[in-house]
Design an enzyme around this catalytic site. Sequence first.
Site, PDB file in Angstrom:
ATOM      1  N   PHE A 116       0.837  -1.203   0.000  1.00  0.00           N
ATOM      2  CA  PHE A 116       0.000   0.000   0.000  1.00  0.00           C
ATOM      3  C   PHE A 116       0.867   1.245   0.000  1.00  0.00           C
ATOM      4  O   PHE A 116       1.924   1.279   0.624  1.00  0.00           O
ATOM      5  CB  PHE A 116      -0.878   0.056   1.261  1.00  0.00           C
ATOM      6  CG  PHE A 116      -1.896  -1.053   1.352  1.00  0.00           C
ATOM      7  CD1 PHE A 116      -2.183  -1.860   0.261  1.00  0.00           C
ATOM      8  CD2 PHE A 116      -2.571  -1.281   2.533  1.00  0.00           C
ATOM      9  CE1 PHE A 116      -3.118  -2.870   0.347  1.00  0.00           C
ATOM     10  CE2 PHE A 116      -3.508  -2.287   2.630  1.00  0.00           C
ATOM     11  CZ  PHE A 116      -3.770  -3.097   1.541  1.00  0.00           C
ATOM     12  N   ASP A 117       0.392   2.284  -0.654  1.00  0.00           N
ATOM     13  CA  ASP A 117       0.975   3.600  -0.410  1.00  0.00           C
ATOM     14  C   ASP A 117       0.073   4.324   0.582  1.00  0.00           C
ATOM     15  O   ASP A 117      -0.955   3.798   1.023  1.00  0.00           O
ATOM     16  CB  ASP A 117       1.134   4.394  -1.710  1.00  0.00           C
ATOM     17  CG  ASP A 117      -0.185   4.591  -2.458  1.00  0.00           C
ATOM     18  OD1 ASP A 117      -1.263   4.552  -1.806  1.00  0.00           O
ATOM     19  OD2 ASP A 117      -0.158   4.771  -3.695  1.00  0.00           O
ATOM     20  N   SER A 118       0.431   5.531   0.972  1.00  0.00           N
ATOM     21  CA  SER A 118      -0.313   6.259   2.004  1.00  0.00           C
ATOM     22  C   SER A 118      -1.750   6.505   1.599  1.00  0.00           C
ATOM     23  O   SER A 118      -2.681   6.393   2.416  1.00  0.00           O
ATOM     24  CB  SER A 118       0.386   7.590   2.314  1.00  0.00           C
ATOM     25  OG  SER A 118       1.682   7.366   2.812  1.00  0.00           O
ATOM     26  N   ASP A 162      -3.623   4.675  -0.491  1.00  0.00           N
ATOM     27  CA  ASP A 162      -4.352   3.413  -0.417  1.00  0.00           C
ATOM     28  C   ASP A 162      -4.770   3.122   1.025  1.00  0.00           C
ATOM     29  O   ASP A 162      -5.911   2.721   1.302  1.00  0.00           O
ATOM     30  CB  ASP A 162      -3.491   2.251  -0.933  1.00  0.00           C
ATOM     31  CG  ASP A 162      -3.228   2.347  -2.424  1.00  0.00           C
ATOM     32  OD1 ASP A 162      -4.083   2.911  -3.129  1.00  0.00           O
ATOM     33  OD2 ASP A 162      -2.168   1.877  -2.872  1.00  0.00           O
TER      34      ASP A 162
END
Length: 336
Positions: free
Chosen positions: A94-96, A98
Amino acid sequence: MKRKIRTARAYAMALALAATISMTSCQTQDYSTDLTLNNGQEYIQDNSRVKATRSNITATRTVFKKVQAIICDHVNISPGQIQLGSIIRNDLGFDSLDFIEIIMSVEEEFGISIPDEAIDSLITIEDLVVFINTNLSSHPAIFTKLLLILEEQINISKGQVDTYSNLNTDLGMDSLDFFELIIAVEEEYDIQIPDEDLKNIVTVENLVVYIAAQIEQQQPPVDPPVDPPIIDPVPPVDPPITDPDLPADPTDIENWLKETLSMKTGTPTFMLTRSTRLIDDLEMDEVDILDFKLAVESHFGILIFDDRAAMLLTIGDWITYIESRAPGRPLSTVLQ
């Protein structure tokens, strides 16, 4: 010793109910249960449930499966890649953005609020599942403690327990596990759970609510606050102003007059009476009487006009006049 007694109780009770519990656990039953969440939404547990084991508990868990579905909706990942021990940001890629979108979807789905300060503590999928279940419980503190008991006594990890998990069919607890759990709860909360109440404890939330009710019964009743009586305020009364030189009664006035006249005329006090005349008997002239009058005015705080002093012929006349003008008056009184 206490532990041995309680363990013996567990085995005795387990044997007594073994037949009933075994029949229930061996049958495939419909455990469909509508659960109403905080936001009024409902979700339904799987219809067909069989006795679970420690290794396949997660296959029947509703909250975990819903979290899997939410994550799969936001990122291109299969449900099989999402496990309780998965680290959300590292293992799942995940990125931030997401992560924040998933948190918002979880809040909407379960009708809960995840404060910013709690987000940093959600490291694994299990952390997120436990946070959701804790907030779905009617008594979060008791639910949290119960998770620890299940982990320590029954070897069930926190992430495997839903708020409404069936202790037998969802968590795979047999009769001995169940009674070990009850004994641990009794010791933790210093309560006694009668055998007849055990049949009503089917889910984790049943047990949470039961514990809360027992704790409430142990609390001493609190008397309602009683308003203090209304008392009319009493105005303060100034203490009387006294002066050590002021006579407290007529006798002191008489004694003071006699002692003063004795000092001025040289006549012994025992020879002075109320009928003693200042001019005729004590041979006082106008100067002597004026000096005596000034002494009386100064001592008793009164003003005696000369024509009035001329009418006070005896010691008794002076006593009567002083009593009428300055009974109990302090020297600070305005001269009259």
